[in-house]
Design an enzyme around this catalytic site. Sequence first.
Site, PDB file in Angstrom:
ATOM      1  N   ASP A  40      -7.794  11.698-109.146  1.00  0.00           N
ATOM      2  CA  ASP A  40      -8.807  11.850-110.180  1.00  0.00           C
ATOM      3  C   ASP A  40     -10.008  12.684-109.739  1.00  0.00           C
ATOM      4  O   ASP A  40     -11.050  12.151-109.336  1.00  0.00           O
ATOM      5  CB  ASP A  40      -9.273  10.455-110.636  1.00  0.00           C
ATOM      6  N   LYS A  70     -13.973   5.715-105.769  1.00  0.00           N
ATOM      7  CA  LYS A  70     -14.050   4.265-106.044  1.00  0.00           C
ATOM      8  C   LYS A  70     -12.618   3.725-106.010  1.00  0.00           C
ATOM      9  O   LYS A  70     -11.662   4.514-106.108  1.00  0.00           O
ATOM     10  CB  LYS A  70     -14.710   4.006-107.396  1.00  0.00           C
ATOM     11  N   LYS A 106      -4.295  16.388-126.900  1.00  0.00           N
ATOM     12  CA  LYS A 106      -5.308  17.430-127.105  1.00  0.00           C
ATOM     13  C   LYS A 106      -6.431  16.931-128.010  1.00  0.00           C
ATOM     14  O   LYS A 106      -7.582  17.311-127.844  1.00  0.00           O
ATOM     15  CB  LYS A 106      -4.660  18.696-127.677  1.00  0.00           C
ATOM     16  N   THR A 146     -19.653   6.527-110.971  1.00  0.00           N
ATOM     17  CA  THR A 146     -19.644   5.175-111.499  1.00  0.00           C
ATOM     18  C   THR A 146     -20.800   4.416-110.857  1.00  0.00           C
ATOM     19  O   THR A 146     -20.987   4.493-109.648  1.00  0.00           O
ATOM     20  CB  THR A 146     -18.284   4.518-111.193  1.00  0.00           C
ATOM     21  N   ASP A 169     -16.762  10.871-107.269  1.00  0.00           N
ATOM     22  CA  ASP A 169     -16.383   9.650-107.983  1.00  0.00           C
ATOM     23  C   ASP A 169     -15.353   8.845-107.183  1.00  0.00           C
ATOM     24  O   ASP A 169     -14.360   8.376-107.724  1.00  0.00           O
ATOM     25  CB  ASP A 169     -15.851  10.006-109.376  1.00  0.00           C
ATOM     26  N   ARG A 193      -1.817   8.459-120.865  1.00  0.00           N
ATOM     27  CA  ARG A 193      -0.860   7.542-120.251  1.00  0.00           C
ATOM     28  C   ARG A 193      -0.136   8.253-119.119  1.00  0.00           C
ATOM     29  O   ARG A 193       0.004   9.479-119.146  1.00  0.00           O
ATOM     30  CB  ARG A 193       0.170   7.090-121.286  1.00  0.00           C
ATOM     31  N   PHE A 229      -8.096   8.581-120.800  1.00  0.00           N
ATOM     32  CA  PHE A 229      -7.713   9.714-121.646  1.00  0.00           C
ATOM     33  C   PHE A 229      -6.212   9.904-121.827  1.00  0.00           C
ATOM     34  O   PHE A 229      -5.784  10.818-122.495  1.00  0.00           O
ATOM     35  CB  PHE A 229      -8.300  11.012-121.089  1.00  0.00           C
ATOM     36  N   GLU A 277     -10.614   2.424-108.027  1.00  0.00           N
ATOM     37  CA  GLU A 277      -9.721   2.788-109.140  1.00  0.00           C
ATOM     38  C   GLU A 277      -9.171   4.205-108.975  1.00  0.00           C
ATOM     39  O   GLU A 277      -8.150   4.544-109.560  1.00  0.00           O
ATOM     40  CB  GLU A 277     -10.455   2.737-110.488  1.00  0.00           C
ATOM     41  N   ASN A 278      -9.877   5.051-108.219  1.00  0.00           N
ATOM     42  CA  ASN A 278      -9.429   6.437-108.042  1.00  0.00           C
ATOM     43  C   ASN A 278      -8.692   6.647-106.719  1.00  0.00           C
ATOM     44  O   ASN A 278      -8.451   7.779-106.324  1.00  0.00           O
ATOM     45  CB  ASN A 278     -10.627   7.393-108.110  1.00  0.00           C
TER      46      ASN A 278
END
Length: 286
Positions: free
Chosen positions: A164, A148, A56, A181, A146, A36, A34, A150-151
């Site tokens: 996250d 994992k 937004k 996930t 969540d 950068r 969502f 990546e988080n």
Amino acid sequence: MKSQTQTKQVKENPKRKWSLQDFEIGKPLGKGKFGRVYLAREAKSKFIVALKVIFKEQIERYKIHHQLKREMEIQTSLRHPNVLRLYGWFHDAERVFLILEYAHRGELYKELRLRGQLSEKQAATYILSLAQALAYCHEKDVIHRDIKPENLLLDHEGRLKIADFGWSVQSRIKRHTMCGTLDYLAPEMVENKAHDYAVDNWTLGVLCYEFLYGNPPFETETQKDTLKRIRNVDLSFPASPLVSSEAKDLISRLLVKDSSKRLSLKKIMEHPWIIKNADPTGVCSS
Ligand code: AMP
């Protein structure tokens, strides 16, 4: 030299009204689903942060307003060395900006893919850090849902930071939303049953396996087969790489279908494999 009071402005002042003018923007750190993320520093104190920019229009398009609001409220309220700080946020006409703690070494996922698998010492240190951070979150009735690679981010010393909180929830009652996930989902989520904080404990078993073997335990070619393996807790330990029987014992006690029989976070912290291998400082170089 920057004054402590100025640094405090960023760290301990969630009510302060920030704007883009307060920050000097540096290099991009990454791109998420969502938005950068940029390296930035607060102009007066020179305090380094990561600035996450979300348009937004994206919030509207993906209808994530509610999720983002919840993430911001939960993450600003948490203070733990292994939970990434969200210092504050602001917005302009087009964008929402999140002022985040900077995690110098980025995603643990990157490290895992680079090294294939982690040493038992390293894996146990991360699992202990995670268990401590989740115990803190669960005490505040926050379920992450969540967890994992990546988080999970790493700071300059290699200390793990949970990031996250997009799927997290603050609740004392059992929840029903299927989220997270696929590879990391607990059987009760896969079966659309009510779930509670024990879904995070399951995920620690999945992660521990992935740290030591390089892949999550129920991974297959198709989503359907992965779901089936999770439902059946179809767990097996490959012969290589060589993993200690104590580590396998911890994994087997976490990947238990009946959530009430899963090892508690306290018991994880006291498990012989953790006691033997984990560095209690949360920093481990090998
Ligand atoms: P996200 O949108 O949260 O998925 O972030 C996208 C990418 O930016 C991540 O994969 C990280 O590499 C990087 N990133 C996000 N947050 C931070 C942070 N606080 N410190 C350093 N890098 C970050």
